[in-house]
Write a protein that holds these residues in place. Structure first.
Motif, PDB file in Angstrom:
ATOM      1  N   LEU A  27       0.830  -1.202   0.000  1.00 54.44           N
ATOM      2  CA  LEU A  27       0.000   0.000   0.000  1.00 54.44           C
ATOM      3  C   LEU A  27       0.867   1.256   0.000  1.00 54.44           C
ATOM      4  N   ALA A  28       1.958   1.226   0.775  1.00 51.52           N
ATOM      5  CA  ALA A  28       2.874   2.369   0.793  1.00 51.52           C
ATOM      6  C   ALA A  28       3.492   2.593  -0.573  1.00 51.52           C
ATOM      7  N   SER A  29       3.799   1.505  -1.263  1.00 52.05           N
ATOM      8  CA  SER A  29       4.380   1.618  -2.598  1.00 52.05           C
ATOM      9  C   SER A  29       3.394   2.241  -3.578  1.00 52.05           C
ATOM     10  N   VAL A  30       2.129   1.851  -3.493  1.00 50.68           N
ATOM     11  CA  VAL A  30       1.098   2.466  -4.341  1.00 50.68           C
ATOM     12  C   VAL A  30       0.999   3.958  -4.050  1.00 50.68           C
ATOM     13  N   ALA A  31       1.021   4.300  -2.779  1.00 53.54           N
ATOM     14  CA  ALA A  31       0.933   5.708  -2.393  1.00 53.54           C
ATOM     15  C   ALA A  31       2.087   6.506  -2.972  1.00 53.54           C
ATOM     16  N   ALA A  32       3.292   5.946  -2.913  1.00 50.93           N
ATOM     17  CA  ALA A  32       4.461   6.650  -3.423  1.00 50.93           C
ATOM     18  C   ALA A  32       4.403   6.802  -4.939  1.00 50.93           C
TER      19      ALA A  32
ATOM     20  N   LEU B 247      -0.603   9.273  -3.556  1.00 49.28           N
ATOM     21  CA  LEU B 247      -1.774   9.110  -2.703  1.00 49.28           C
ATOM     22  C   LEU B 247      -1.432   9.414  -1.247  1.00 49.28           C
ATOM     23  N   TRP B 248      -2.305  10.165  -0.575  1.00 48.55           N
ATOM     24  CA  TRP B 248      -2.173  10.408   0.857  1.00 48.55           C
ATOM     25  C   TRP B 248      -2.936   9.349   1.627  1.00 48.55           C
ATOM     26  N   ILE B 249      -2.364   8.954   2.766  1.00 52.32           N
ATOM     27  CA  ILE B 249      -2.967   7.928   3.619  1.00 52.32           C
ATOM     28  C   ILE B 249      -3.229   8.512   5.004  1.00 52.32           C
ATOM     29  N   ILE B 250      -4.440   8.295   5.509  1.00 51.53           N
ATOM     30  CA  ILE B 250      -4.737   8.545   6.922  1.00 51.53           C
ATOM     31  C   ILE B 250      -4.735   7.191   7.615  1.00 51.53           C
ATOM     32  N   GLU B 251      -3.782   7.008   8.518  1.00 51.82           N
ATOM     33  CA  GLU B 251      -3.622   5.753   9.255  1.00 51.82           C
ATOM     34  C   GLU B 251      -4.120   5.969  10.680  1.00 51.82           C
TER      35      GLU B 251
END
Length: 402
Positions: A197-202, A206-210
């Motif tokens: 998921l982090a790789s997709v975001a990079a 994409l921003w992620i709210i964890e």
């Protein structure tokens, strides 16, 4: 002489967001099942007998006796520096280097989510969520006017390939996820899935709210690092935390860790909401962290919660209909079950409540087409004996209502 009564004014027309977003079904169920004889698996309530009442009381006494002028005064929006320093050290020890200035103290982590929606989401923006999703997050994004789209997934969480396709097609503002002991399912995303998921975001910006309110309540297995600690996502992840599940929810203390520009925007939104989180609560929490061993307290709590989880797992085979499936969460507060597809857990709930027991139907946790055979059970509030009795009642209610 007769005086005409003054007509009662009608309520002004509600804003569109207030008309379209309903209340929390969980809160509605709690209102109906508040009778003391009800064994309530519906709420997400920590066990009150496990609160460190003496330690919290001592912390409040200290700040009110030693620094009453400061404790009872207005404070900065960002939060008391001494509390943020304690929080930064705890996060750094857990693998995410953090400074006090990286943090904004919020009135519960729920406020953090609302502030982020205010700062980031315009009406019509697309927000991606996992499915099923934390119910109050759906409310927050709905009130912001977002278009909420679920990311297809499996037992390990959102599917990275499906996420990448949605990011390209929908151009979302952000992805919201509870990767550790999720509410409602109790599942935890493994390290490999988090890295994907982090790789997709990079790759796609994409921003992620964890959201991590439950991460310290681990009963077995090894801790999985935050997505925010992954190199690919470090610059584009907001991490939310809370004392509600490990100290006391009544303190209403949470925090968010975010890059400076976004954190400042959230601080402005917080000024408009409540100016700052109560000073006395912040200072008491800081005193508690300085004097008492929160980790030892959490260890005592998790030992009890583990027994309660095991009691629920032991009783489910006899309580649920044949063909039902459920998970075994490694921590947190919730267990997720799926009954045979002919069952509708919302329709069955009245028959179950008549047996003086309650759960939360799974349908409200779905932003799209719901799985109506699902339900959420909270296992931490009751003793093992109460859980066993509650499951017997649940079994009777399901049989009588089907």
């Amino acid at each position: 002489m007769t005086v005409a009564a003054t007509p009662i004014a009608s309520v002004p027309p509600l804003a569109a967001r207030a008309r379209t977003v309903g209340g929390s079904p969980v809160r509605d169920i709690l209102a109906v099942t508040g009778r003391p004889e009800v064994i309530n698996f519906a709420g997400g309530l920590p066990a009150p007998e496990l609160f460190d009442r003496d330690g919290v009381a001592a912390a409040f006494r200290h700040v009110l006796e030693e620094t009453p002028g400061r404790a009872l005064q207005y404070a900065t929006t960002e939060g008391e520096p001494v509390l943020r320093e304690h929080l930064a050290r705890r996060m750094s020890v857990r693998g995410l280097p953090t400074d006090a200035d990286d943090l904004l103290v919020t009135t519960g982590s729920q406020q953090g989510l609302s502030l982020l929606a205010t700062a980031l989401v315009d009406a019509g923006d697309t927000v991606l969520v996992e499915e099923p999703c934390y119910l109050a997050a759906l409310q927050v994004f709905g009130l912001a006017g977002a278009r909420i789209v679920a990311v297809p997934g499996d037992a390990d969480g959102p599917d990275p390939e499906a996420l990448a396709e949605l990011v390209v097609r929908e151009r979302p503002k952000l992805l919201y996820t509870v990767p550790t002991f999720q509410n409602p399912t109790g599942r935890t995303l493994p390290a490999e899935r988090r890295a994907a998921l982090a790789s997709v975001a990079a790759r796609h910006g994409l921003w992620i709210i964890e959201d991590d309110p439950y991460g310290e309540l681990r009963y077995e297995g090894e801790r999985v690092p935050w997505i925010a600690a992954h190199p690919d996502a470090r610059d584009r992840t907001v991490l939310l935390g809370s004392f509600s599940k490990v100290m006391a929810p009544g303190l209403r203390l949470g925090w968010l860790r975010a890059p400076a520009e976004l954190r400042r925007a959230c601080a402005v939104a917080k000024q408009a909401a409540d100016l700052h989180t109560p000073t006395v609560n912040q200072l008491a929490a800081a005193r508690y962290l300085a004097v008492f061993d929160l980790d030892a307290h959490v260890a005592r709590v998790t030992a009890v919660y583990r027994e309660r989880r095991d009691a629920m797992l032991a009783g489910l085979p006899d309580a649920l209909p044949q063909g039902s499936v459920w998970n075994r969460p490694e921590g947190g507060m919730f267990l997720w079950a799926r009954l045979p597809e002919t069952y509708d857990t919302a329709a069955l709930l009245p028959a179950v409540v008549r047996e003086d027991v309650a759960y939360v139907p799974g349908a409200p946790f779905y932003p799209g087409e719901p799985d109506r055979s699902t339900l959420r059970l909270c296992f931490v509030t009751q003793t093992p004996e109460e859980i066993a009795e509650g499951l017997r009642r649940l079994g009777r209610g399901l049989r009588d209502g089907s």
